[in-house]
Write a protein that holds these residues in place. Sequence first.
Motif, PDB file in Angstrom:
ATOM      1  N   LEU A  33       0.801  -1.220   0.000  1.00 20.78           N
ATOM      2  CA  LEU A  33       0.000   0.000   0.000  1.00 20.78           C
ATOM      3  C   LEU A  33       0.836   1.273   0.000  1.00 20.78           C
ATOM      4  CD1 LEU A  33      -2.874  -1.008   2.451  1.00 20.78           C
ATOM      5  CD2 LEU A  33      -2.855  -1.052  -0.036  1.00 20.78           C
ATOM      6  N   LEU A  34       2.114   1.154   0.307  1.00 23.77           N
ATOM      7  CA  LEU A  34       3.006   2.311   0.200  1.00 23.77           C
ATOM      8  C   LEU A  34       3.551   2.452  -1.216  1.00 23.77           C
ATOM      9  CD1 LEU A  34       5.049   2.156   3.535  1.00 23.77           C
ATOM     10  CD2 LEU A  34       3.224   3.751   2.933  1.00 23.77           C
ATOM     11  N   GLY A  35       3.318   1.435  -2.028  1.00 27.52           N
ATOM     12  CA  GLY A  35       3.773   1.461  -3.408  1.00 27.52           C
ATOM     13  C   GLY A  35       2.734   2.074  -4.331  1.00 27.52           C
ATOM     14  N   PRO A  36       2.937   1.959  -5.662  1.00 36.03           N
ATOM     15  CA  PRO A  36       1.988   2.522  -6.638  1.00 36.03           C
ATOM     16  C   PRO A  36       0.575   1.965  -6.451  1.00 36.03           C
ATOM     17  CG  PRO A  36       4.038   1.906  -7.705  1.00 36.03           C
ATOM     18  CD  PRO A  36       4.100   1.349  -6.315  1.00 36.03           C
ATOM     19  N   VAL A  37      -0.417   2.820  -6.656  1.00 42.72           N
ATOM     20  CA  VAL A  37      -1.813   2.426  -6.472  1.00 42.72           C
ATOM     21  C   VAL A  37      -2.191   1.254  -7.365  1.00 42.72           C
ATOM     22  CG1 VAL A  37      -4.207   3.186  -6.753  1.00 42.72           C
ATOM     23  CG2 VAL A  37      -2.515   4.717  -5.743  1.00 42.72           C
ATOM     24  N   ILE A  38      -1.641   1.201  -8.552  1.00 46.27           N
ATOM     25  CA  ILE A  38      -1.994   0.165  -9.519  1.00 46.27           C
ATOM     26  C   ILE A  38      -1.626  -1.235  -9.025  1.00 46.27           C
ATOM     27  CG2 ILE A  38       0.159   0.174 -10.847  1.00 46.27           C
ATOM     28  CD1 ILE A  38      -1.587  -0.063 -13.366  1.00 46.27           C
ATOM     29  N   ARG A  39      -0.726  -1.306  -8.060  1.00 47.87           N
ATOM     30  CA  ARG A  39      -0.304  -2.604  -7.535  1.00 47.87           C
ATOM     31  C   ARG A  39      -1.104  -3.042  -6.300  1.00 47.87           C
ATOM     32  NH1 ARG A  39       6.233  -1.416  -7.723  1.00 47.87           N
ATOM     33  NH2 ARG A  39       6.367  -1.051  -9.975  1.00 47.87           N
ATOM     34  N   TRP A  40      -2.010  -2.196  -5.859  1.00 44.77           N
ATOM     35  CA  TRP A  40      -2.797  -2.548  -4.678  1.00 44.77           C
ATOM     36  C   TRP A  40      -3.753  -3.699  -4.992  1.00 44.77           C
ATOM     37  CZ3 TRP A  40      -4.730   2.688  -2.195  1.00 44.77           C
ATOM     38  CH2 TRP A  40      -3.609   3.434  -1.786  1.00 44.77           C
ATOM     39  N   GLY A  41      -3.773  -4.689  -4.132  1.00 45.12           N
ATOM     40  CA  GLY A  41      -4.679  -5.821  -4.310  1.00 45.12           C
ATOM     41  C   GLY A  41      -5.874  -5.698  -3.381  1.00 45.12           C
ATOM     42  N   PRO A  42      -6.996  -6.351  -3.713  1.00 45.11           N
ATOM     43  CA  PRO A  42      -8.213  -6.243  -2.889  1.00 45.11           C
ATOM     44  C   PRO A  42      -8.038  -6.742  -1.456  1.00 45.11           C
ATOM     45  CG  PRO A  42      -8.410  -8.007  -4.503  1.00 45.11           C
ATOM     46  CD  PRO A  42      -7.198  -7.231  -4.863  1.00 45.11           C
ATOM     47  N   THR A  43      -7.170  -7.746  -1.256  1.00 48.69           N
ATOM     48  CA  THR A  43      -6.974  -8.296   0.085  1.00 48.69           C
ATOM     49  C   THR A  43      -6.395  -7.264   1.036  1.00 48.69           C
ATOM     50  OG1 THR A  43      -6.628 -10.532  -0.777  1.00 48.69           O
ATOM     51  CG2 THR A  43      -5.840 -10.088   1.448  1.00 48.69           C
ATOM     52  N   CYS A  44      -5.327  -6.598   0.605  1.00 48.98           N
ATOM     53  CA  CYS A  44      -4.682  -5.607   1.468  1.00 48.98           C
ATOM     54  C   CYS A  44      -5.526  -4.348   1.633  1.00 48.98           C
ATOM     55  CB  CYS A  44      -3.302  -5.240   0.912  1.00 48.98           C
ATOM     56  SG  CYS A  44      -2.073  -6.561   1.101  1.00 48.98           S
ATOM     57  N   VAL A  45      -6.231  -3.972   0.571  1.00 44.60           N
ATOM     58  CA  VAL A  45      -7.112  -2.801   0.664  1.00 44.60           C
ATOM     59  C   VAL A  45      -8.222  -3.067   1.679  1.00 44.60           C
ATOM     60  CG1 VAL A  45      -8.809  -1.404  -0.564  1.00 44.60           C
ATOM     61  CG2 VAL A  45      -6.633  -1.946  -1.660  1.00 44.60           C
ATOM     62  N   ALA A  46      -8.811  -4.273   1.609  1.00 48.24           N
ATOM     63  CA  ALA A  46      -9.885  -4.634   2.547  1.00 48.24           C
ATOM     64  C   ALA A  46      -9.359  -4.693   3.977  1.00 48.24           C
ATOM     65  CB  ALA A  46     -10.486  -5.980   2.148  1.00 48.24           C
ATOM     66  N   ARG A  47      -8.149  -5.238   4.149  1.00 45.38           N
ATOM     67  CA  ARG A  47      -7.562  -5.346   5.490  1.00 45.38           C
ATOM     68  C   ARG A  47      -7.296  -3.960   6.071  1.00 45.38           C
ATOM     69  NH1 ARG A  47      -2.457  -9.151   5.968  1.00 45.38           N
ATOM     70  NH2 ARG A  47      -4.079 -10.576   5.221  1.00 45.38           N
ATOM     71  N   ALA A  48      -6.749  -3.070   5.254  1.00 50.60           N
ATOM     72  CA  ALA A  48      -6.466  -1.712   5.722  1.00 50.60           C
ATOM     73  C   ALA A  48      -7.759  -0.959   6.036  1.00 50.60           C
ATOM     74  CB  ALA A  48      -5.660  -0.953   4.674  1.00 50.60           C
ATOM     75  N   ALA A  49      -8.764  -1.125   5.165  1.00 46.46           N
ATOM     76  CA  ALA A  49     -10.050  -0.468   5.389  1.00 46.46           C
ATOM     77  C   ALA A  49     -10.698  -0.982   6.667  1.00 46.46           C
ATOM     78  CB  ALA A  49     -10.974  -0.699   4.196  1.00 46.46           C
ATOM     79  N   SER A  50     -10.614  -2.295   6.875  1.00 42.33           N
ATOM     80  CA  SER A  50     -11.210  -2.900   8.068  1.00 42.33           C
ATOM     81  C   SER A  50     -10.549  -2.381   9.340  1.00 42.33           C
ATOM     82  CB  SER A  50     -11.083  -4.424   8.007  1.00 42.33           C
ATOM     83  OG  SER A  50     -11.587  -5.024   9.172  1.00 42.33           O
ATOM     84  N   LYS A  51      -9.217  -2.289   9.318  1.00 43.60           N
ATOM     85  CA  LYS A  51      -8.503  -1.784  10.495  1.00 43.60           C
ATOM     86  C   LYS A  51      -8.866  -0.331  10.766  1.00 43.60           C
ATOM     87  CE  LYS A  51      -5.965  -5.207  11.974  1.00 43.60           C
ATOM     88  NZ  LYS A  51      -6.192  -5.767  13.329  1.00 43.60           N
ATOM     89  N   GLY A  52      -8.924   0.465   9.689  1.00 43.57           N
ATOM     90  CA  GLY A  52      -9.262   1.873   9.853  1.00 43.57           C
ATOM     91  C   GLY A  52     -10.664   2.056  10.418  1.00 43.57           C
ATOM     92  N   ILE A  53     -11.617   1.309   9.840  1.00 44.52           N
ATOM     93  CA  ILE A  53     -12.997   1.400  10.315  1.00 44.52           C
ATOM     94  C   ILE A  53     -13.099   0.884  11.743  1.00 44.52           C
ATOM     95  CG2 ILE A  53     -15.328   0.469  10.009  1.00 44.52           C
ATOM     96  CD1 ILE A  53     -14.754   0.453   6.979  1.00 44.52           C
ATOM     97  N   GLY A  54     -12.429  -0.246  12.009  1.00 45.08           N
ATOM     98  CA  GLY A  54     -12.475  -0.839  13.342  1.00 45.08           C
ATOM     99  C   GLY A  54     -11.960   0.103  14.414  1.00 45.08           C
ATOM    100  N   LEU A  55     -10.804   0.720  14.152  1.00 44.56           N
ATOM    101  CA  LEU A  55     -10.241   1.656  15.125  1.00 44.56           C
ATOM    102  C   LEU A  55     -11.110   2.897  15.258  1.00 44.56           C
ATOM    103  CD1 LEU A  55      -6.447   1.347  14.216  1.00 44.56           C
ATOM    104  CD2 LEU A  55      -7.606   0.481  16.270  1.00 44.56           C
ATOM    105  N   GLY A  56     -11.756   3.284  14.140  1.00 43.41           N
ATOM    106  CA  GLY A  56     -12.672   4.420  14.196  1.00 43.41           C
ATOM    107  C   GLY A  56     -13.875   4.115  15.082  1.00 43.41           C
ATOM    108  N   ILE A  57     -14.380   2.868  14.984  1.00 44.65           N
ATOM    109  CA  ILE A  57     -15.516   2.458  15.816  1.00 44.65           C
ATOM    110  C   ILE A  57     -15.109   2.432  17.287  1.00 44.65           C
ATOM    111  CG2 ILE A  57     -17.068   0.546  16.375  1.00 44.65           C
ATOM    112  CD1 ILE A  57     -16.986  -0.228  13.425  1.00 44.65           C
ATOM    113  N   VAL A  58     -13.901   1.941  17.557  1.00 40.88           N
ATOM    114  CA  VAL A  58     -13.419   1.897  18.946  1.00 40.88           C
ATOM    115  C   VAL A  58     -13.328   3.313  19.509  1.00 40.88           C
ATOM    116  CG1 VAL A  58     -11.463   1.341  20.440  1.00 40.88           C
ATOM    117  CG2 VAL A  58     -12.170  -0.275  18.661  1.00 40.88           C
ATOM    118  N   ALA A  59     -12.786   4.227  18.701  1.00 41.79           N
ATOM    119  CA  ALA A  59     -12.666   5.620  19.143  1.00 41.79           C
ATOM    120  C   ALA A  59     -14.051   6.230  19.371  1.00 41.79           C
ATOM    121  CB  ALA A  59     -11.893   6.434  18.105  1.00 41.79           C
ATOM    122  N   ALA A  60     -14.970   5.954  18.455  1.00 44.85           N
ATOM    123  CA  ALA A  60     -16.332   6.477  18.597  1.00 44.85           C
ATOM    124  C   ALA A  60     -17.023   5.844  19.801  1.00 44.85           C
ATOM    125  CB  ALA A  60     -17.140   6.205  17.328  1.00 44.85           C
ATOM    126  N   GLY A  61     -16.720   4.561  20.029  1.00 47.09           N
ATOM    127  CA  GLY A  61     -17.333   3.851  21.154  1.00 47.09           C
ATOM    128  C   GLY A  61     -16.957   4.449  22.493  1.00 47.09           C
TER     129      GLY A  61
END
Length: 256
Positions: A33-61
């Motif tokens: 994910l620190l590399g070119p956008v064109i090399r991003w795969g769905p697995t890592c994008v989903a994992r990063a999105a999940s972590k971001g959302i998860g931590l956001g929910i914890v903060a909101a909680g």
Amino acid sequence: MDTIQAIQVPTILHAPLRAIAQPLIGETCTTELLGPVIRWGPTCVARAASKGIGLGIVAAGAGVKVPQILKLYSAKSAEGLSYAGYALESAASATFAAYSVALEFPFSTYGESVFIVAQNAIIMAMICYYRQQPALAGLTLLAFAVAAFGLFALVPAGILKTVQSVALVVGLVAKIPPIIAVAKAGNTGALSAVTVSAYFAGSCARIFTTLAEVNDPLVLTSFLLNGSLNLVLLAQVLYYWNVPMPGSKLDEKKKQ
């Protein structure tokens, strides 16, 4: 193609972002994910999105019940709120947190449950206080402390797995008293629209993070069913939006 490959995180930000991302999503996905956008795969994008959302929910909680606490304090009334509902919700949330710790789930997938239990303890004590039951308010806080210690320090992991299946039912039952209380009162009383909306949004987000990070059908089922009941409560809040609480200043104005 060269233009797309050039789109990536500026090099100057690589070091600080790697220090943050690597413990959360691993070395492989961090490098990708620190590399070119064109090399991003769905697995890592989903994992990063999940972590971001998860931590956001914890903060909101950590503050999701604050509007409810403030509304209670302002109204000096617990009308429309169910002590039993908060007690059941707290039992389900505490069990889920202890279960998640026992199975070593990432904190980003359950952390808000810990904060919700703590805030519920305050709300339940306030409900008792405004219903002229100060002794029960003190006992409520003591019971929360003892129960939390027991779940996290004394109950074996094997038993927690069994208890979690029961907590699924308890969590659903916990949503019913508030729904009934609002329906009987014909208004939202001291119920906070902000808190209810946040609960529904959190349920939807948790469905995504559970699918991405936790391979546990029991947990997924819990969030799906809770999300459905949160939607019912949100619909009630919207339906009774302009109905004043009996005895309130707005109610008196309408009577004049």
